[in-house]
Design a protein around this motif. Structure first.
Motif, PDB file in Angstrom:
ATOM      1  N   VAL A 114      -7.393  -2.484  10.152  1.00  0.00           N
ATOM      2  CA  VAL A 114      -5.831  -2.826  10.725  1.00  0.00           C
ATOM      3  C   VAL A 114      -5.924  -4.565  10.797  1.00  0.00           C
ATOM      4  O   VAL A 114      -4.713  -5.491  10.678  1.00  0.00           O
ATOM      5  CB  VAL A 114      -6.215  -3.167  12.263  1.00  0.00           C
ATOM      6  N   GLU A 115      -7.021  -5.414  11.447  1.00  0.00           N
ATOM      7  CA  GLU A 115      -7.039  -6.994  11.488  1.00  0.00           C
ATOM      8  C   GLU A 115      -6.958  -7.304   9.612  1.00  0.00           C
ATOM      9  O   GLU A 115      -5.976  -8.177  10.344  1.00  0.00           O
ATOM     10  CB  GLU A 115      -8.996  -7.599  11.824  1.00  0.00           C
ATOM     11  N   MET A 154      -3.267 -10.497   7.410  1.00  0.00           N
ATOM     12  CA  MET A 154      -1.293 -10.376   5.728  1.00  0.00           C
ATOM     13  C   MET A 154      -0.767 -10.495   6.138  1.00  0.00           C
ATOM     14  O   MET A 154       0.260 -11.280   5.488  1.00  0.00           O
ATOM     15  CB  MET A 154      -1.412  -9.388   5.261  1.00  0.00           C
ATOM     16  N   LEU A 155      -0.423 -10.079   7.727  1.00  0.00           N
ATOM     17  CA  LEU A 155       1.128 -10.276   7.799  1.00  0.00           C
ATOM     18  C   LEU A 155       1.431 -11.294   9.085  1.00  0.00           C
ATOM     19  O   LEU A 155       2.549 -11.550   9.564  1.00  0.00           O
ATOM     20  CB  LEU A 155       0.953  -9.392   9.217  1.00  0.00           C
ATOM     21  N   MET A 156       0.193 -12.242   9.195  1.00  0.00           N
ATOM     22  CA  MET A 156       0.812 -13.404  10.044  1.00  0.00           C
ATOM     23  C   MET A 156       0.672 -14.400   9.170  1.00  0.00           C
ATOM     24  O   MET A 156       0.798 -15.907   9.353  1.00  0.00           O
ATOM     25  CB  MET A 156      -0.930 -13.253  10.899  1.00  0.00           C
ATOM     26  N   SER A 157       0.116 -14.742   8.014  1.00  0.00           N
ATOM     27  CA  SER A 157      -0.143 -15.701   7.014  1.00  0.00           C
ATOM     28  C   SER A 157       1.472 -16.563   6.327  1.00  0.00           C
ATOM     29  O   SER A 157       2.270 -15.312   6.541  1.00  0.00           O
ATOM     30  CB  SER A 157      -1.082 -15.258   5.599  1.00  0.00           C
ATOM     31  N   PRO A 158       1.886 -17.299   6.141  1.00  0.00           N
ATOM     32  CA  PRO A 158       2.580 -17.996   5.767  1.00  0.00           C
ATOM     33  C   PRO A 158       3.087 -16.944   4.748  1.00  0.00           C
ATOM     34  O   PRO A 158       4.490 -17.364   4.744  1.00  0.00           O
ATOM     35  CB  PRO A 158       2.215 -19.435   5.345  1.00  0.00           C
ATOM     36  N   ASP A 159       2.660 -16.814   3.012  1.00  0.00           N
ATOM     37  CA  ASP A 159       3.431 -16.093   2.317  1.00  0.00           C
ATOM     38  C   ASP A 159       3.111 -14.481   2.317  1.00  0.00           C
ATOM     39  O   ASP A 159       2.841 -13.992   1.658  1.00  0.00           O
ATOM     40  CB  ASP A 159       2.695 -16.107   1.064  1.00  0.00           C
ATOM     41  N   ARG A 160       4.190 -13.830   3.986  1.00  0.00           N
ATOM     42  CA  ARG A 160       3.484 -12.274   4.036  1.00  0.00           C
ATOM     43  C   ARG A 160       4.439 -12.056   3.321  1.00  0.00           C
ATOM     44  O   ARG A 160       5.354 -12.049   3.407  1.00  0.00           O
ATOM     45  CB  ARG A 160       3.666 -12.600   5.374  1.00  0.00           C
ATOM     46  N   PRO A 161       3.650 -10.984   3.567  1.00  0.00           N
ATOM     47  CA  PRO A 161       4.776  -9.454   2.710  1.00  0.00           C
ATOM     48  C   PRO A 161       5.827  -8.926   3.134  1.00  0.00           C
ATOM     49  O   PRO A 161       6.372  -8.826   4.663  1.00  0.00           O
ATOM     50  CB  PRO A 161       3.802  -8.227   1.879  1.00  0.00           C
ATOM     51  N   ASP A 162       7.235  -9.360   2.661  1.00  0.00           N
ATOM     52  CA  ASP A 162       7.841  -7.836   3.210  1.00  0.00           C
ATOM     53  C   ASP A 162       8.478  -6.455   3.088  1.00  0.00           C
ATOM     54  O   ASP A 162       9.181  -5.891   3.607  1.00  0.00           O
ATOM     55  CB  ASP A 162       9.487  -8.484   2.899  1.00  0.00           C
ATOM     56  N   GLY A 163       7.327  -6.360   2.378  1.00  0.00           N
ATOM     57  CA  GLY A 163       7.565  -4.575   1.880  1.00  0.00           C
ATOM     58  C   GLY A 163       5.499  -4.720   2.090  1.00  0.00           C
ATOM     59  O   GLY A 163       5.205  -4.899   1.737  1.00  0.00           O
ATOM     60  N   ILE A 164       5.797  -3.119   1.757  1.00  0.00           N
ATOM     61  CA  ILE A 164       4.798  -2.233   2.120  1.00  0.00           C
ATOM     62  C   ILE A 164       4.607  -1.306   0.977  1.00  0.00           C
ATOM     63  O   ILE A 164       5.245  -0.080   1.388  1.00  0.00           O
ATOM     64  CB  ILE A 164       3.392  -2.473   2.795  1.00  0.00           C
ATOM     65  N   LEU A 165       3.732  -1.377   0.171  1.00  0.00           N
ATOM     66  CA  LEU A 165       3.521   0.017  -0.385  1.00  0.00           C
ATOM     67  C   LEU A 165       1.926   0.625  -0.090  1.00  0.00           C
ATOM     68  O   LEU A 165       1.129  -0.134  -0.424  1.00  0.00           O
ATOM     69  CB  LEU A 165       3.692   0.121  -2.067  1.00  0.00           C
ATOM     70  N   SER A 166       1.438   2.084   0.329  1.00  0.00           N
ATOM     71  CA  SER A 166       0.483   1.970   1.224  1.00  0.00           C
ATOM     72  C   SER A 166       0.200   3.954   0.459  1.00  0.00           C
ATOM     73  O   SER A 166       0.827   4.475   0.167  1.00  0.00           O
ATOM     74  CB  SER A 166       0.358   2.214   2.439  1.00  0.00           C
ATOM     75  N   ALA A 168      -2.391   1.993   9.889  1.00  0.00           N
ATOM     76  CA  ALA A 168      -3.276   1.120  10.507  1.00  0.00           C
ATOM     77  C   ALA A 168      -2.310  -0.526  10.188  1.00  0.00           C
ATOM     78  O   ALA A 168      -2.066  -1.377  11.618  1.00  0.00           O
ATOM     79  CB  ALA A 168      -4.839   0.816   9.399  1.00  0.00           C
ATOM     80  N   THR A 169      -1.263  -0.277   9.390  1.00  0.00           N
ATOM     81  CA  THR A 169      -0.290  -1.164   9.591  1.00  0.00           C
ATOM     82  C   THR A 169       0.990  -0.543  10.474  1.00  0.00           C
ATOM     83  O   THR A 169       0.950  -2.040  11.090  1.00  0.00           O
ATOM     84  CB  THR A 169       0.529  -0.827   8.476  1.00  0.00           C
ATOM     85  N   TYR A 170       0.553   0.042  11.359  1.00  0.00           N
ATOM     86  CA  TYR A 170       1.913   0.365  12.083  1.00  0.00           C
ATOM     87  C   TYR A 170       1.102  -0.160  13.736  1.00  0.00           C
ATOM     88  O   TYR A 170       1.157  -1.129  14.247  1.00  0.00           O
ATOM     89  CB  TYR A 170       1.995   1.814  12.336  1.00  0.00           C
ATOM     90  N   THR A 182       1.415  -7.977  16.572  1.00  0.00           N
ATOM     91  CA  THR A 182       2.247  -9.256  16.066  1.00  0.00           C
ATOM     92  C   THR A 182       3.830  -9.651  16.231  1.00  0.00           C
ATOM     93  O   THR A 182       3.742  -8.341  17.023  1.00  0.00           O
ATOM     94  CB  THR A 182       2.522  -9.178  14.156  1.00  0.00           C
ATOM     95  N   ASP A 183       4.544  -9.682  16.341  1.00  0.00           N
ATOM     96  CA  ASP A 183       5.901 -10.170  16.784  1.00  0.00           C
ATOM     97  C   ASP A 183       6.916  -9.479  15.563  1.00  0.00           C
ATOM     98  O   ASP A 183       7.926  -9.724  16.063  1.00  0.00           O
ATOM     99  CB  ASP A 183       6.213 -11.542  17.418  1.00  0.00           C
ATOM    100  N   LEU A 184       6.317  -9.229  13.970  1.00  0.00           N
ATOM    101  CA  LEU A 184       7.540  -8.460  13.567  1.00  0.00           C
ATOM    102  C   LEU A 184       7.586  -6.628  14.246  1.00  0.00           C
ATOM    103  O   LEU A 184       7.032  -6.378  14.400  1.00  0.00           O
ATOM    104  CB  LEU A 184       5.862  -8.564  11.861  1.00  0.00           C
ATOM    105  N   LYS A 185       8.932  -6.597  13.213  1.00  0.00           N
ATOM    106  CA  LYS A 185       9.506  -5.928  13.111  1.00  0.00           C
ATOM    107  C   LYS A 185       9.573  -5.104  12.001  1.00  0.00           C
ATOM    108  O   LYS A 185      10.086  -5.418  10.952  1.00  0.00           O
ATOM    109  CB  LYS A 185      10.739  -5.599  14.659  1.00  0.00           C
ATOM    110  N   ILE A 186       9.862  -3.545  11.596  1.00  0.00           N
ATOM    111  CA  ILE A 186       9.817  -2.799  11.277  1.00  0.00           C
ATOM    112  C   ILE A 186      10.770  -1.607  11.084  1.00  0.00           C
ATOM    113  O   ILE A 186      11.392  -0.904  12.717  1.00  0.00           O
ATOM    114  CB  ILE A 186       8.995  -1.390  11.139  1.00  0.00           C
ATOM    115  N   PRO A 187      12.222  -2.116  10.830  1.00  0.00           N
ATOM    116  CA  PRO A 187      11.772  -2.022   8.949  1.00  0.00           C
ATOM    117  C   PRO A 187      12.656  -4.496   8.668  1.00  0.00           C
ATOM    118  O   PRO A 187      12.230  -4.227   7.871  1.00  0.00           O
ATOM    119  CB  PRO A 187      13.118  -1.666   7.922  1.00  0.00           C
TER     120      PRO A 187
END
Lengths: 341, 341
Positions: A230-231, A236-248, A256-258, A264-269
């Motif tokens: 999770v950490e 990764m999600l907090m980094s400046p070049d964070r992804p906008d999509g994930i293939l798990s 773990a991604t959920y 974070t403050d990010l939202k799916i999708p």
DNA sequence: TTAAAATACGGAAACGTTTGCACACATTAT
DNA sequence: ATAATGTGTGCAAACGTTTCCGTATTTTAA
């Protein structure tokens, strides 16, 4: 444990010899119908149960299949074992089930224990740590029937059952791209694993086809501790070049991604789309938002493994298990986690 | 399958008799240290593996435990089996794992198959359909070591491991009442089940203590089809005297409730609060809203069952398994699904 | 009518261990 | 010196089946 009546006692009761009784019970042509009837009814009356070990010793087979999986708490592996059991039970076979807990040392111990003939065959999916496969080649070279599924050993010339991992990786990634993703992360169990390699190739090819290039910091390898996963994902999600999509490529890492995204403050999708290999459909649709999944036909995989083995073990003179890979396709179900906003 | 070297061949190689070799390998006091060393090293060199069936036949024990569970795809049962394996593996025991799929007929077949001595003991949790227990009493009366966990047979005088179901039912209900619920539904697998009875008693007593009275239409019994469960719960939620709280005694029905509520305009916890027996903690906190859970110590339960059996089976003259119920407490974790608004 | 073949069964070996018993030899006690 | 004890090993039985033989009786063929 008072063991019941045995063949000799049953024979004495019937005033017949043990050999005759044995043949009668095994429906031999040498025995008359009349005595067969008598023997069978007396056997039922006395509740005669043949001793499985005497039989195994004599016949040199155990009517037992060993199933070796990396973990029990997984809907995928549970369903595979259910599928195996469904078939083997019809043939009177029993199932020894072992979990390696993703630990190659435990895997080796288990496999070595099985070399003494306690099981007539092994159906397995290797641990994520497994790279040295000498314990498995040794087994196979001795002629021990061995079938792989999902996480296979490509180098061992036997039958393997997998899903269309390359295509799934490709289509999953393509779907993300179509939904607008440009920086797609790839989550995996371990680079060694056959499934990882295939899915990753699909992922790379889809990126290439879209003119995107893979970025090394967007690859995350799973470890055993959920909190660490999770950490790592949160980082990764907090980094400046964070992804906008994930293939798990692993169920565990989708969860773990959920978890990570809740921190974070990010939202799916909106900010992040995610698609995952996932077998627990009931859960997938309950996640918030519901998860787009690539579902492997777990039960069928188990059934197919078992059918092949049952054929090999129950028919008289069967050839060795052919060196081939049998592919059963997965199914992609699109849900909210990848819907373009 | 070329079976390796056997005792006789090993003895011939060493110019010793099979009996001496056997004793040497079993570390008998009658054998000199010198020959022991020689035997052991030669055994390793030739990779001698004792034939388990010959040994089982001779010693009348299989070093195998049968585990019978109602379903595999359950985090609770998976963890229990993990716990069992953890202990039994240390003692060199193997695990035959059977799923009854909540079907009492399959349960009977499995149990009857096990009467022939293929396993030295059984650890089981009965199916939700099981009310006639003659197949189990017969087994127990023959002196077959039998241990129950979770879903137990009270009438069979052996050791059972359960959680504090009455208290959990009581506390769970009390918690709902404290959060403002006045009409509390009870979801269960089957009225026959020991766990259902205990949890239901706790539920009733908590209602009574709060001056509330149980309402029959607020009891839902699970069936095998998930869709039917969801629909039954939805019906209840749409009815005029719908509940404002739910105590689910089954993981499956908590998930069904989440599915059902998605089909209504109701919100958790505003319109409906829910607490459930639930073992998959990772999922519980990911549900939306996160689910308040009563978690059973599944792994420990498995370990305790196995420890008891290992003591009984590996020590020389052990008494029968005592007729007692051992309780290991569950843990309630409050999350969003029961927070008063 | 007799030889050959088929039928129905019993005796005993075999599968690979473990273990009760016997025994040869060395050591100690009388 | 002999007897008693101890030490290390081998022989053979036993566990409960299955199956290779052998054989007595009946049936068929000539």
């Amino acid at each position: 444990m008072s063991t019941g009546v045995n063949l000799k006692e049953l024979a004495a009761e019937l005033k017949l010899s043990p050999s005759t009784v044995s043949r009668a019970l095994n429906d031999s042509y040498e025995i008359s119908e009349a005595t067969k009837k008598k023997v069978i009814s007396m056997a039922e009356k006395l509740n005669y149960q043949p001793n499985p070990f005497a039989r195994s010793l004599r016949e040199n087979k155990s009517k037992t299949i060993a199933v070796v999986i990396p973990e029990r708490m997984s809907s995928f592996f549970s369903k595979v074992v259910d599928g195996i059991e469904e078939i083997t039970q019809q043939h009177g076979y029993h199932l020894l089930v072992y979990s390696t807990h993703e630990d190659v040392d435990r895997e080796k111990k288990i496999v070595n224990l099985l070399m003494n003939g306690r099981a007539d065959a092994i159906i397995m999916s290797v641990s994520s740590q497994t790279s040295d496969i000498s314990h498995l080649t040794r087994l196979h070279e001795r002629g021990f029937p061995l079938v792989f599924f999902d996480r296979i050993c490509t180098d061992i010339p036997t039958t393997k059952f997998i899903t269309n991992d390359y295509e799934s990786g490709f289509e999953g990634t393509k779907h993300l791209i179509q939904q607008g993703c440009r920086k797609i992360a790839f989550l995996m169990l371990s680079k060694e694993l056959s499934i990882t390699k295939d899915r990753y190739r699909g992922y790379l090819d889809a990126l290439k086809q879209a003119g995107l290039s893979p970025e090394p910091q967007l690859n995350i390898t799973c470890c055993q501790e959920e909190e660490q996963n999770v950490e790592a994902i949160r980082q990764m999600l907090m980094s400046p070049d964070r992804p906008d999509g994930i293939l798990s490529s692993v169920e565990k890492l989708a969860l773990a991604t959920y978890h990570a995204i809740k921190r974070t403050d990010l939202k799916i999708p909106d900010d992040l789309k995610i698609i995952s290999f996932f077998s627990n459909l009931s859960i997938a649709s309950l996640l918030h938002p519901s998860l787009t999944t690539i579902t492997q036909p777990a039960f069928s995989i188990g059934e197919e493994c078992a059918k092949l083995l049952m054929k090999k073990l129950t028919k008289p003179r069967q050839p060795d298990l052919p060196n081939q890979i049998i592919t059963i396709p997965s199914k992609i179900t699109i849900r909210s986690s990848t819907i373009a906003v």
